[in-house]
Each structure stands twice: as structure tokens, then as C-alpha cells.
Write a protein that holds these residues in place. Sequence first.
Motif, mmCIF file in Angstrom:
data_model
loop_
_atom_site.group_PDB
_atom_site.id
_atom_site.type_symbol
_atom_site.label_atom_id
_atom_site.label_comp_id
_atom_site.label_asym_id
_atom_site.label_seq_id
_atom_site.Cartn_x
_atom_site.Cartn_y
_atom_site.Cartn_z
ATOM 1 N N SER A 3 1.371 3.133 -8.920
ATOM 2 C CA SER A 3 0.444 4.262 -8.873
ATOM 3 C C SER A 3 1.143 5.613 -8.948
ATOM 4 C CB SER A 3 -0.420 4.187 -7.618
ATOM 5 O OG SER A 3 0.395 4.193 -6.465
ATOM 6 N N GLU A 4 2.408 5.687 -8.516
ATOM 7 C CA GLU A 4 3.122 6.958 -8.563
ATOM 8 C C GLU A 4 4.230 6.970 -9.608
ATOM 9 O OE1 GLU A 4 4.203 8.612 -4.774
ATOM 10 O OE2 GLU A 4 2.449 7.686 -3.832
ATOM 11 N N LEU B 158 -4.410 0.103 -6.185
ATOM 12 C CA LEU B 158 -3.723 -0.730 -5.216
ATOM 13 C C LEU B 158 -4.657 -1.639 -4.421
ATOM 14 C CD1 LEU B 158 -1.009 1.739 -3.919
ATOM 15 C CD2 LEU B 158 -0.750 -0.159 -5.509
ATOM 16 N N PRO C 17 3.335 1.819 -4.959
ATOM 17 C CA PRO C 17 3.415 3.196 -5.457
ATOM 18 C C PRO C 17 4.649 3.437 -6.327
ATOM 19 C CG PRO C 17 2.831 3.187 -3.135
ATOM 20 C CD PRO C 17 3.197 1.780 -3.498
ATOM 21 N N HIS C 18 5.796 2.868 -5.933
ATOM 22 C CA HIS C 18 7.042 3.072 -6.671
ATOM 23 C C HIS C 18 7.605 1.707 -7.073
ATOM 24 C CE1 HIS C 18 7.181 7.268 -5.383
ATOM 25 N NE2 HIS C 18 6.767 6.823 -4.216
ATOM 26 N N THR D 123 0.836 -1.197 0.000
ATOM 27 C CA THR D 123 0.000 0.000 0.000
ATOM 28 C C THR D 123 0.868 1.243 0.000
ATOM 29 O OG1 THR D 123 -0.123 -0.133 2.404
ATOM 30 C CG2 THR D 123 -1.946 -1.096 1.137
ATOM 31 N N GLU D 124 2.093 1.126 0.495
ATOM 32 C CA GLU D 124 3.055 2.216 0.428
ATOM 33 C C GLU D 124 4.430 1.586 0.292
ATOM 34 O OE1 GLU D 124 4.388 3.385 4.857
ATOM 35 O OE2 GLU D 124 2.344 3.958 4.369
#
Length: 137
Positions: free
Chosen positions: A84-85, A127, A69-70, A50-51
Motif C-alpha cells: 500500500s505504501e 490490506l 505497507p512496505h 496491517t503495518e
Amino acid sequence: MWNKAKPKADIQKFSGRTSVIAAGAELIGDMRFQGAVQVDGRLSGNLLATEGLVRVSVEGQVQGEIRAPHVILDGEVIGDVYASEHLELGARARVRGNLHYGLMEMAMGAQIEGRLCHVKDGTPRILELPASLEADQ
């Protein structure tokens, strides 16, 4: 002209919360985490965060979905990738699957067999767990 306001995620940022699948090691099954994971070996399963950050090194291989995210890819991925990022493809990256990304950097030499799908801002669903994994819980 070039937007350099957002610094790239780096595995150093997650010291103390970093996992490594070492060269020569093989993990079979899904892995959920917060922080960073570096794949130098082989993973047959999904990586879900999630992160945090997923990095697949030149010798690393993932057979399954990556959701974080990365994501930094220098090795091989057989499956879809959801970053996502930020998604970074190194010169030796090999991907057989669709890439979903917020921002992507790609070096000359990277190989993709699949679709490139830009994720627009404000799309939180990227996510979420796949329905098949939610049923197992």
C-alpha cells in the motif's frame, strides 16, 4: 524534482519485532504479523501485515499473496503483491503475479509476469483480508 521526503522502510526500524524464515526452512500456512518479516527460506502461504515490512531475500521464495505497507523483493514470489505504501524490486526479483503498489522502485533485471496496478491514496481496502480467510475465522 525528486521526492526524497519519505524515508524508505528498513528492517532495522523494526528491531525487536522482526521474524525470520531462515534459509533452509519451509513454512506452510498463512502468517499474520506486525513489524517485519524476512524470508530467506520458503513460505507456502500468505503473508499479511496491517503495518510493517516484508523482505524476500535473493534465496527466499513465497508461494502466496503478500499484503503489507512496505515490501522489498529480491527473491521469488508466485502470487499477487499488495504494497500500500512502498514496493521495491531488486535486480534479482522474480514475480509471477500482479503488483499493487503506492510507490514502486524497480532495478534493472527484475522480472515480472503480471500486471502493475497503481494504488491511489486513500484506498484503505488494499490490506483487508481476502473473503476466503475471513470465512475461516
